[in-house]
Design an enzyme around this catalytic site. Structure first.
Site, mmCIF file in Angstrom:
data_model
loop_
_atom_site.group_PDB
_atom_site.id
_atom_site.type_symbol
_atom_site.label_atom_id
_atom_site.label_comp_id
_atom_site.label_asym_id
_atom_site.label_seq_id
_atom_site.Cartn_x
_atom_site.Cartn_y
_atom_site.Cartn_z
ATOM 1 C CG HIS A 61 -7.682 -6.182 3.228
ATOM 2 N ND1 HIS A 61 -8.147 -7.472 3.314
ATOM 3 C CD2 HIS A 61 -6.512 -6.237 2.564
ATOM 4 C CE1 HIS A 61 -7.290 -8.294 2.738
ATOM 5 N NE2 HIS A 61 -6.283 -7.571 2.268
ATOM 6 C CD GLU A 88 -5.129 -4.093 -0.144
ATOM 7 O OE1 GLU A 88 -4.218 -4.819 -0.588
ATOM 8 O OE2 GLU A 88 -6.325 -4.463 -0.081
ATOM 9 C CG ASP A 90 -5.303 -7.098 -3.892
ATOM 10 O OD1 ASP A 90 -4.213 -7.114 -3.314
ATOM 11 O OD2 ASP A 90 -6.398 -7.182 -3.301
ATOM 12 C CG HIS A 103 -5.976 -11.073 -3.074
ATOM 13 N ND1 HIS A 103 -5.847 -12.417 -2.766
ATOM 14 C CD2 HIS A 103 -5.001 -10.433 -2.376
ATOM 15 C CE1 HIS A 103 -4.845 -12.583 -1.929
ATOM 16 N NE2 HIS A 103 -4.316 -11.401 -1.674
ATOM 17 C CD GLU A 156 -0.821 -6.957 -2.533
ATOM 18 O OE1 GLU A 156 -0.265 -8.070 -2.662
ATOM 19 O OE2 GLU A 156 -1.667 -6.706 -1.663
#
Length: 295
Positions: A61, A88, A90, A103, A156
């Protein structure tokens, strides 16, 4: 005109008939509603070889980060690569339409600045150093160059508006990228854009409780949704727009029944975000894979 009196038998037949009709109407409504909900929540399964990497190894993450290595930075991603972990990350967009890996909507949590990423140019953001680090906010293109297919990417898209411009820019960056990747978003209309314009790209619907703390609102700029948006998003009732290939669902507020229902969609289910041993124990048998912070 004289009134014709109903016999007791006729009255009973009429009452029973009305009750039966009421029950039949309710059954029709419930059945129809169930069919409609199933249609709304339906996902789009794809072959297992396409999604295999999503379910094989824990996903890091925002990279592998700690007190010395800030999240969503080149250093965090290099640390994930060293461990062989999918990443992962953003993607947000600046005022001058640059894609950055960050993020939060606000800069307050990580930089102490009461400002929004969308109101800053990339030049302004590039001048910021993370506290106690030489790392800076990277461009999305920089990260693609650094990772270069060595581990898969779970990307994301942080877009709360209509799908279009930002999604197009993300896809343009990815066209020449050779490594495995997937797109995910809380916004079904971001995924809808990929469904319509790049259907070959793996897409995942993010969801959860949408419970947002005061801290998240103040320091990260997280949007606190009204109930009429939160409920359909939490129950994946806009899947008819996104038709996701996988689901990523919040572990903290979910229970076993929630994950059982998600499994019925017939696509991989990822659990986010695992922060400690207790959350791991809760999710390990419920999800096909986990999105994990270091713990």
């Amino acid at each position: 005109m004289a009134m014709v009196q109903k016999t007791e038998t006729e009255k009973k037949i009429w009452i029973v008939g009305r009750r039966v009709l009421t029950v039949l109407i309710l059954i029709a409504l419930i059945t129809g509603g169930h069919i409609l909900i199933n249609f709304a929540r339906k996902a789009e399964p794809v072959s297992g070889d396409r999604t295999a990497w999503l379910t094989t190894t824990w996903i890091a993450h925002r990279g592998v980060h700690n007190d010395q290595i800030p999240e969503n930075t080149i250093a965090a991603f290099n640390a994930a690569i060293e461990k062989g972990r999918p990443i992962e990350l953003d993607v947000s967009m600046t005022r001058d339409k640059q894609l950055v890996v960050f993020h939060d909507k606000k800069l307050k949590r990580l930089f102490g600045l009461d400002a929004y990423v969308k109101d800053m140019t990339y030049e302004q953001l590039a001048g910021l150093e993370f506290p106690d680090s030489t790392e800076r906010i990277p461009l999305f293109g920089q990260i693609l160059t650094v990772v270069d297919g060595r581990v898969p990417l779970l990307i994301e898209i942080k877009n709360e508006g209509e799908g279009g411009e930002m999604e197009q820019r993300v896809y343009e960056e990815l066209k020449a990228y050779q490594g495995p990747y997937a797109i995910q978003s809380f916004n079904p209309y971001s995924l809808k854009w990929f469904r319509e314009h790049a259907p070959h790209v793996l897409r995942g619907q993010l969801s959860g409780s949408f419970i947002v703390s005061d801290y998240e609102v103040e320091y990260a700029g997280t949007t606190r949704l009204p109930w009429y948006k939160r409920i359909p998003l939490s129950h994946l009732l806009l899947n008819f727009e996104s038709r996701p290939h996988f689901i990523a669902y919040e572990v903290e507020y979910a229970d076993e029944k929630t994950f059982q229902e998600l499994k019925k969609l017939g696509v991989p289910v990822l659990g986010w975000t695992i922060k400690d041993q207790a959350m791991y124990q809760k999710a390990k048998d419920q999800c096909d894979n986990l999105i994990v912070d270091p713990f």
